[in-house]
Design a protein around this motif. Sequence first.
Motif, PDB file in Angstrom:
ATOM      1  N   MET A 115      30.897  40.596  33.620  1.00 46.93           N
ATOM      2  CA  MET A 115      32.150  40.543  32.842  1.00 46.93           C
ATOM      3  C   MET A 115      31.848  40.036  31.435  1.00 46.93           C
ATOM      4  N   LEU A 133      46.849  33.823  29.828  1.00 43.83           N
ATOM      5  CA  LEU A 133      46.511  34.274  31.182  1.00 43.83           C
ATOM      6  C   LEU A 133      47.549  33.705  32.139  1.00 43.83           C
ATOM      7  N   ALA A 134      48.202  34.586  32.902  1.00 46.05           N
ATOM      8  CA  ALA A 134      49.176  34.116  33.899  1.00 46.05           C
ATOM      9  C   ALA A 134      48.565  34.343  35.277  1.00 46.05           C
ATOM     10  N   GLY A 189      46.847  36.981  36.109  1.00 44.58           N
ATOM     11  CA  GLY A 189      45.589  37.706  35.916  1.00 44.58           C
ATOM     12  C   GLY A 189      45.512  39.044  36.633  1.00 44.58           C
ATOM     13  N   GLN A 190      46.603  39.486  37.258  1.00 42.76           N
ATOM     14  CA  GLN A 190      46.520  40.703  38.076  1.00 42.76           C
ATOM     15  C   GLN A 190      46.585  41.979  37.239  1.00 42.76           C
ATOM     16  N   LEU A 217      42.947  40.562  34.147  1.00 41.36           N
ATOM     17  CA  LEU A 217      41.543  40.520  34.604  1.00 41.36           C
ATOM     18  C   LEU A 217      41.009  41.920  34.931  1.00 41.36           C
ATOM     19  N   PRO A 218      41.768  42.786  35.619  1.00 45.39           N
ATOM     20  CA  PRO A 218      41.269  44.163  35.781  1.00 45.39           C
ATOM     21  C   PRO A 218      41.017  44.860  34.438  1.00 45.39           C
ATOM     22  N   LYS A 244      37.766  43.512  33.199  1.00 48.11           N
ATOM     23  CA  LYS A 244      36.626  44.010  33.977  1.00 48.11           C
ATOM     24  C   LYS A 244      36.249  45.421  33.545  1.00 48.11           C
ATOM     25  N   GLN A 245      37.266  46.178  33.138  1.00 41.34           N
ATOM     26  CA  GLN A 245      37.002  47.563  32.707  1.00 41.34           C
ATOM     27  C   GLN A 245      36.681  47.629  31.225  1.00 41.34           C
TER      28      GLN A 245
END
Lengths: 270, 158
Positions: free
Chosen positions: A1, A28-29, A31-32, A35-36, A39-40
Amino acid sequence: MQDFKYSRAKSLADAQSTLKGAAEGKYLAGGQTLLPVLKQRLASPSDLIDLAGIADLAGIKAGAQSITIGAMTRHADVAASADVRRLIPALAELAGGIGDPHVRNRGTLGGSVANNDPAADYPAAVLGLGATVKTDRRSIAADNFFDGLFTTKLAEGEIITAIEFPRPNRAGYVKFPHPASRYCLVAVMVSEGPQGVRVAVTGAGQQGVFRVSAIEAALAKSFTVKAIEGIKIADGDMMSDMHAGAEYRAHLVGVLARRAVAKALAGTSN
Amino acid sequence: MPRIAFTVNGKAGTAEVPDNQLLSSLLRDTLRLTGTHIGCDTSQCGACTVHVDGRSVKSCTMLAVQADGAEITTIEGLANGDTLHPMQAAFRTHHGLQCGFCTPGMVMAAVAFAEKNPSPTEDEVRRSLEGNLCRCTGYQNIVDAVITGAKAMASARS
Ligand SMILES: Cc1cc2nc3c(=O)[nH]c(=O)nc-3n(C[C@H](O)[C@H](O)[C@H](O)COP(=O)(O)OP(=O)(O)OC[C@H]3O[C@@H](n4cnc5c(N)ncnc54)[C@H](O)[C@@H]3O)c2cc1C
Ligand code: FES
Ligand code: FES
């Protein structure tokens, strides 16, 4: 990452000042979504500022006329809340149908609404129930909040602190989930409450969540399934992609609106 | 680098974690708990499901530093010595796995669900597994296993 600096804000003021000092900061809450995306490598913020440590951002308060839900309240907690289930069952059902149980255990109301994904569930509740978005600096009515795909009227650094949902006399929510992603292919929230009849559609519009005035007007005259049976929804502003064409989405808006009215009339949202 | 403290499978621990380390990487790479699998990079497959403070989460979609102070349970924490957890035993009885790649996530999802739903219907079980993908079994045996496992967990509790 990819690299970023993480910090956990202790207060709203702390979060704001950390964001100001960062080259490119992001809150950031749950992260759903964020974060993805990281990651991409679809975004590369220098700093993530976690809102989870700020007191009072999570929790549900039921008042006489409305329910106020803190921005950091997880989807699972909204779905399970006895107050929400009793006073706005359509909202509890909506929260319980987001993604999957693991996503609902982390994802938050504020994160979802700030993100304004055109296929997300909560924007339909905020607009369809006529909610008010409370931020660290003002209150914004739902009709003035959403501003096109993934865009809202939030200013740079502005933090959603809570959302106040007025109690409807009745409301119904019906979602046609995308079979793989579980996001909304189309979903409709119908309500009759202090602001009259409101009908909001998510998943379908090229500009994100929107209201359907023709259905609202017909329901205002007669809140029945029959009253909206003949209404044709134009497909000009609908999204079209490999999963569903504009014409199909427009058709679904009518079908789901009728089912949502039937649910609202049945007084249960299950 | 932040230093965090946590409990994993009942044992207290600490670790230095880079800001950008995912919880799945802390578990697998730092703590060598490789039962937690990584099946995608889009947060959709659920192979990485663990429990954080009693709730199922996708460990690939949470930062390690966010687990500071948390109580974590992974698939390695379920069995009691050589005795399988009732949900693991049910997966074996019902042949709820083939290649086994999705299994740790399936079992962790199922245990979290069954703790709140002692005697679920097939439909409830299917909904509870929406965040967990299996490429082998066609799900039917997994669903059967979860129904049996949930009942076994309930009777072990009473
Ligand atoms: C597999 C999967 C399935 C999903 N399915 C669905 C679904 O069916 N329906 C659906 O609606 N959603 C779905 N989601 C998205 C999910 O609901 C997310 O939780 C939500 O969209 C974002 O909330 P979050 O708390 O995770 O926010 P984060 O990812 O932490 O943040 C999202 C954005 O909002 C900003 N932000 C967060 N909180 C605030 C705040 N208080 N004030 C201002 N800005 C803020 C962040 O800076 C970031 O830009 C799914 C996600 C996954 C991974
Ligand atoms: S590895 Fe696929 S969801 Fe976490
Ligand atoms: S058993 Fe092979 S992926 Fe599920």
